[in-house]
Scaffold this motif. Structure first.
Motif, mmCIF file in Angstrom:
data_model
loop_
_atom_site.group_PDB
_atom_site.id
_atom_site.type_symbol
_atom_site.label_atom_id
_atom_site.label_comp_id
_atom_site.label_asym_id
_atom_site.label_seq_id
_atom_site.Cartn_x
_atom_site.Cartn_y
_atom_site.Cartn_z
ATOM 1 N N ASP A 11 0.850 -1.190 0.000
ATOM 2 C CA ASP A 11 0.000 0.000 0.000
ATOM 3 C C ASP A 11 0.883 1.235 0.000
ATOM 4 O O ASP A 11 1.625 1.469 0.936
ATOM 5 N N LEU A 12 0.792 2.015 -1.053
ATOM 6 C CA LEU A 12 1.665 3.172 -1.194
ATOM 7 C C LEU A 12 0.967 4.478 -0.841
ATOM 8 O O LEU A 12 1.536 5.548 -0.989
ATOM 9 N N SER A 13 -0.287 4.386 -0.407
ATOM 10 C CA SER A 13 -0.984 5.624 -0.056
ATOM 11 C C SER A 13 -0.362 6.224 1.194
ATOM 12 O O SER A 13 -0.048 5.523 2.136
ATOM 13 N N SER A 14 -0.140 7.533 1.172
ATOM 14 C CA SER A 14 0.503 8.165 2.330
ATOM 15 C C SER A 14 -0.514 8.445 3.413
ATOM 16 O O SER A 14 -1.611 8.841 3.140
ATOM 17 N N PRO A 15 -0.123 8.219 4.650
ATOM 18 C CA PRO A 15 -1.040 8.514 5.741
ATOM 19 C C PRO A 15 -1.276 10.023 5.821
ATOM 20 O O PRO A 15 -0.434 10.806 5.413
ATOM 21 N N GLN A 16 -2.429 10.389 6.370
ATOM 22 C CA GLN A 16 -2.753 11.813 6.470
ATOM 23 C C GLN A 16 -1.793 12.514 7.415
ATOM 24 O O GLN A 16 -1.514 13.680 7.264
ATOM 25 N N GLU A 17 -1.277 11.801 8.376
ATOM 26 C CA GLU A 17 -0.367 12.395 9.345
ATOM 27 C C GLU A 17 0.926 11.591 9.315
ATOM 28 O O GLU A 17 0.903 10.376 9.350
ATOM 29 N N THR A 18 2.062 12.262 9.193
ATOM 30 C CA THR A 18 3.340 11.564 9.177
ATOM 31 C C THR A 18 3.599 10.979 10.550
ATOM 32 O O THR A 18 3.523 11.664 11.554
ATOM 33 N N LYS A 19 3.915 9.688 10.560
ATOM 34 C CA LYS A 19 4.112 8.990 11.823
ATOM 35 C C LYS A 19 5.544 8.463 11.862
ATOM 36 O O LYS A 19 5.935 7.680 11.005
ATOM 37 N N TYR A 20 6.305 8.904 12.853
ATOM 38 C CA TYR A 20 7.691 8.484 12.970
ATOM 39 C C TYR A 20 7.919 7.476 14.089
ATOM 40 O O TYR A 20 8.943 6.821 14.128
ATOM 41 N N VAL A 21 6.974 7.362 15.005
ATOM 42 C CA VAL A 21 7.128 6.465 16.150
ATOM 43 C C VAL A 21 6.210 5.255 15.970
ATOM 44 O O VAL A 21 5.042 5.401 15.634
ATOM 45 N N VAL A 22 6.767 4.058 16.184
ATOM 46 C CA VAL A 22 5.972 2.836 16.169
ATOM 47 C C VAL A 22 6.055 2.242 17.569
ATOM 48 O O VAL A 22 7.138 1.881 18.040
ATOM 49 N N ARG A 23 4.929 2.195 18.258
ATOM 50 C CA ARG A 23 4.876 1.627 19.608
ATOM 51 C C ARG A 23 4.991 0.106 19.535
ATOM 52 O O ARG A 23 4.642 -0.516 18.533
ATOM 53 N N SER A 24 5.464 -0.505 20.624
ATOM 54 C CA SER A 24 5.667 -1.956 20.643
ATOM 55 C C SER A 24 4.391 -2.713 20.302
ATOM 56 O O SER A 24 4.429 -3.734 19.635
ATOM 57 N N TYR A 25 3.248 -2.206 20.718
ATOM 58 C CA TYR A 25 1.973 -2.883 20.461
ATOM 59 C C TYR A 25 1.426 -2.591 19.064
ATOM 60 O O TYR A 25 0.418 -3.160 18.655
ATOM 61 N N GLU A 26 2.094 -1.706 18.308
ATOM 62 C CA GLU A 26 1.631 -1.349 16.968
ATOM 63 C C GLU A 26 2.390 -2.090 15.863
ATOM 64 O O GLU A 26 2.047 -1.962 14.692
ATOM 65 N N LYS A 27 3.426 -2.837 16.210
ATOM 66 C CA LYS A 27 4.229 -3.512 15.191
ATOM 67 C C LYS A 27 3.340 -4.430 14.355
ATOM 68 O O LYS A 27 2.606 -5.249 14.888
ATOM 69 N N GLU A 28 3.438 -4.289 13.048
ATOM 70 C CA GLU A 28 2.661 -5.141 12.155
ATOM 71 C C GLU A 28 3.506 -6.315 11.709
ATOM 72 O O GLU A 28 4.683 -6.170 11.413
ATOM 73 N N THR A 29 2.883 -7.493 11.666
ATOM 74 C CA THR A 29 3.546 -8.652 11.103
ATOM 75 C C THR A 29 3.557 -8.454 9.611
ATOM 76 O O THR A 29 2.507 -8.309 8.989
ATOM 77 N N THR A 30 4.749 -8.417 9.034
ATOM 78 C CA THR A 30 4.825 -8.144 7.599
ATOM 79 C C THR A 30 4.850 -9.417 6.779
ATOM 80 O O THR A 30 4.216 -9.495 5.752
ATOM 81 N N GLU B 4 8.172 -11.961 10.711
ATOM 82 C CA GLU B 4 8.854 -10.674 10.621
ATOM 83 C C GLU B 4 7.907 -9.558 11.043
ATOM 84 O O GLU B 4 6.735 -9.563 10.664
ATOM 85 N N TYR B 5 8.436 -8.622 11.815
ATOM 86 C CA TYR B 5 7.661 -7.468 12.261
ATOM 87 C C TYR B 5 8.299 -6.203 11.708
ATOM 88 O O TYR B 5 9.507 -6.004 11.839
ATOM 89 N N ALA B 6 7.490 -5.350 11.096
ATOM 90 C CA ALA B 6 7.994 -4.073 10.603
ATOM 91 C C ALA B 6 8.258 -3.157 11.783
ATOM 92 O O ALA B 6 7.440 -3.069 12.701
ATOM 93 N N LEU B 7 9.392 -2.502 11.788
ATOM 94 C CA LEU B 7 9.736 -1.563 12.856
ATOM 95 C C LEU B 7 9.616 -0.121 12.377
ATOM 96 O O LEU B 7 10.171 0.781 12.987
ATOM 97 N N THR B 8 8.890 0.059 11.282
ATOM 98 C CA THR B 8 8.671 1.391 10.727
ATOM 99 C C THR B 8 7.310 1.431 10.043
ATOM 100 O O THR B 8 6.808 0.394 9.607
ATOM 101 N N ASP B 9 6.726 2.602 9.961
ATOM 102 C CA ASP B 9 5.509 2.800 9.177
ATOM 103 C C ASP B 9 5.851 3.304 7.781
ATOM 104 O O ASP B 9 4.985 3.693 7.017
ATOM 105 N N HIS B 10 7.138 3.312 7.450
ATOM 106 C CA HIS B 10 7.603 3.851 6.171
ATOM 107 C C HIS B 10 8.266 2.755 5.334
ATOM 108 O O HIS B 10 9.381 2.917 4.852
ATOM 109 N N LEU B 11 7.558 1.646 5.156
ATOM 110 C CA LEU B 11 8.119 0.501 4.451
ATOM 111 C C LEU B 11 8.551 0.826 3.026
ATOM 112 O O LEU B 11 9.488 0.229 2.505
#
Length: 192
Positions: free
Chosen positions: A67-86, A94-101
């Motif tokens: 998904d290449l759509s940009s979020p409405q708000e730039t997010k630089y912090v990923v909380r431990s509970y927000e990690k997405e399994t990629t 594997e868990y993404a440690l960024t919202d800027h894949l």
């Protein structure tokens, strides 16, 4: 719908447009027809190197699956509970440690490597690619092969190599191994 399911549906769409059969895609990638069918239906996930093979056969950029759509708000912090399994398969989570894949040059991930199944082969296929990678062992023991030399790495150990050197890693223990890995360039980055 999770990211793997979205990617699977996108691959089916591209494969159908090109009039490729599952058999043809299987022959070109070395992935089984059953696995590809399950992935396209969103029933399983896929490792990044397998996804890259599919992208090459379908003649698209790897980043086009994400998904290449940009979020409405730039997010630089990923909380431990927000990690997405990629990516998930029977051996690796594997868990993404960024919202800027798809936008940054570095790809940081937390990887959990499961203990091997009894019937798994002992041989480790080495591969190489462009860029460089850094690996830091957080938990467990990582078996790392770099250009034919095998190392046993323990928590606190790290590896930093040019990715053009043949390499691969595995978990040969009965416990989960956790590593932090950072790749550059980011294979998911959208160019332009």
């Amino acid at each position: 719908m999770n990211k793997s399911a979205v990617i699977g549906f996108r691959i089916k769409e591209l494969r159908t447009e090109k009039k490729y059969t599952l058999k043809y895609l299987s022959e070109q990638t070395g992935l089984s027809i059953g696995f590809l069918s399950q992935f396209e239906r969103g029933l399983t996930s896929i490792a990044i190197d397998s996804l890259e093979k599919i992208a090459q056969v379908l003649e698209v950029e790897l980043s086009s699956f994400f998904d290449l759509s940009s979020p409405q708000e730039t997010k630089y912090v990923v909380r431990s509970y927000e990690k997405e399994t990629t990516l998930v398969n029977s051996e690796i989570i594997e868990y993404a440690l960024t919202d800027h894949l798809t936008s940054f040059n570095l790809l940081p991930r937390l990887v959990e490597i499961m203990p091997p199944l009894p019937e798994e082969k002992e041989t480790l296929e080495l591969y190489n690619h462009t860029g460089e990678e850094f690996i830091y062992i957080l938990e467990g023991i990582l078996t790392m092969n770099i250009d034919g030399i095998t190392y046993q790495l323990y928590p606190g150990d790290s590896v930093h190599i040019p990715s053009c050197i043949p390499h691969n890693w595995s978990n040969k223990t009965n416990h989960i191994t956790k590593i932090l890995t950072v790749h550059s360039p980011n294979p998911l980055k959208k160019e332009g």
